[in-house]
Design an enzyme around this catalytic site. Structure first.
Site, mmCIF file in Angstrom:
data_model
loop_
_atom_site.group_PDB
_atom_site.id
_atom_site.type_symbol
_atom_site.label_atom_id
_atom_site.label_comp_id
_atom_site.label_asym_id
_atom_site.label_seq_id
_atom_site.Cartn_x
_atom_site.Cartn_y
_atom_site.Cartn_z
ATOM 1 N N LYS A 1 0.778 -1.074 0.033
ATOM 2 C CA LYS A 1 -0.080 0.130 0.218
ATOM 3 C C LYS A 1 0.853 1.255 -0.178
ATOM 4 O O LYS A 1 2.186 1.070 0.011
ATOM 5 C CB LYS A 1 -1.100 0.025 1.097
ATOM 6 C CG LYS A 1 -1.774 -1.274 1.597
ATOM 7 C CD LYS A 1 -3.014 -1.277 0.518
ATOM 8 C CE LYS A 1 -3.748 -2.583 0.752
ATOM 9 N NZ LYS A 1 -4.595 -2.717 -0.306
ATOM 10 N N SER B 1 -9.830 -1.475 -2.204
ATOM 11 C CA SER B 1 -8.606 -1.475 -1.483
ATOM 12 C C SER B 1 -9.037 -1.667 0.106
ATOM 13 O O SER B 1 -9.758 -0.979 0.400
ATOM 14 C CB SER B 1 -7.628 -0.476 -1.689
ATOM 15 O OG SER B 1 -6.434 -0.663 -0.530
#
Length: 327
Positions: free
Chosen positions: A183, A292
């Site tokens: 991420k 996400s």
């Protein structure tokens, strides 16, 4: 020793087979460490015990052959059958169980050092980092950028750069540390991070963003809204990168039951979430914001969980044009 080596290989193949078939989650770092230790033991045994023993046996064979030829010469026989070279080669030959253990040690050691302290390869399994990273990208992670850690134990022994907003990092997923996630850091320790109505704010200041042409996702066969964000960094600098938004989804999120971090660190509303990042932790998000699973859902990344900084796509077999550095 050959039976023991065969048993060890059977255990290794069973472990790898079960891992590949999904019967259990493997730990490659631990496996590589154990392979390095095991082959290192064989290499030391070969270096200081087995190889000298074979050399002694070869010398004894040469002495026996010399004595035999001397005895035959005293009897007037000068032509002697048999090849000493072939017999000596067989005596000195390394058995298979040493060739497949001690012989592999230098290669495994080099891989272990490179992977543990310098660079580690990863494969992008999902679309959470689109458009920066695509499914199937094979990336390299700089293991020493944030400091040197002991393999397996993950204890930092040498400090280096501090993580910055905008860095793309690989880390051990706080909910299940056997799994690696990738991420982008958007919040540092002490930051107040808000993602409300799909707009990111840091410490009360909206993050500047610029609209870009819509992005076409070839995997989902859909268009997404695309923006360029400019995250604030140290000394007035900004870090620019692209993000995606799904026009059909709201910014509403709910924390997972396995949320990691102080229970009162985040507040959730119908419009989004606001969190204060605890000391020693980081708030991370995927660039594909509506696709996400990140800190909005499961909490914060402890500093000790960071594996390294991702920086380079070294291969994508479906699109060679993706090879190169990214930011």
């Amino acid at each position: 020793m050959s039976a023991l080596t065969g048993l060890l290989y059977a255990v290794l193949l069973t472990y790898l087979g079960g891992w590949y078939l999904g019967h259990w989650t493997g730990n490659f770092s631990l496996l590589l460490f154990l392979l390095t230790v095991a082959t290192g033991v064989y290499w030391l045994a070969e270096r200081f015990r087995f190889a000298p023993a074979r050399a002694d046996a070869a010398r004894a064979l040469e002495q026996q052959d010399a004595q035999r030829r001397e005895q035959l010469a005293r009897q007037g026989i000068t032509q002697v059958d048999g090849s000493l070279d072939e017999a000596r080669r067989r005596v000195l030959a390394q058995p298979w169980w040493l060739d497949w253990t001690a012989g592999l040690f230098p290669v495994i050691l080099i891989v272990f050092v490179l992977r543990s302290f310098l660079f580690e390869p990863f494969k992008i399994p999902s679309g959470s980092m689109i458009p920066t990273l695509a499914i199937g990208d094979l990336i390299l992670v700089n293991k020493y950028h944030y400091g040197v850690r002991l393999p397996v134990l993950h204890t930092k022994v040498i400090d280096n750069h501090a993580p910055q907003r905008g860095d793309v990092i690989v880390f051990r997923y706080p909910v299940d540390e056997r799994i690696d996630y990738i991420k982008r850091i958007v919040g540092l320790p002490g930051d107040r991070v808000a993602y409300v109505n799909k707009r990111l704010s840091i410490n009360g200041q909206p993050v500047a963003r610029t609209a870009l042409p819509e992005f076409y996702d070839e995997d989902s066969l859909r268009y997404a809204l695309q923006f360029e964000e400019a995250l604030p960094r140290a000394e007035g600098q900004t870090h620019r990168f692209r993000i995606l938004n799904d026009r059909d989804r709201s910014g509403f999120v709910l924390p997972m039951p396995e949320f990691r971090g102080p229970k009162d660190a985040c507040s959730y509303t119908a419009e989004g979430v606001s969190c204060t990042v605890p000391a020693g932790h980081y708030f991370v998000m995927g660039d594909n914001r509506d696709n996400s699973q990140d800190s909005r859902f499961w909490g914060f990344v402890p500093e000790g969980n960071i594996v390294g900084k991702a920086f380079f796509v070294w291969m994508n077999f479906g699109n060679l044009g993706r090879i190169g550095a990214f930011d």
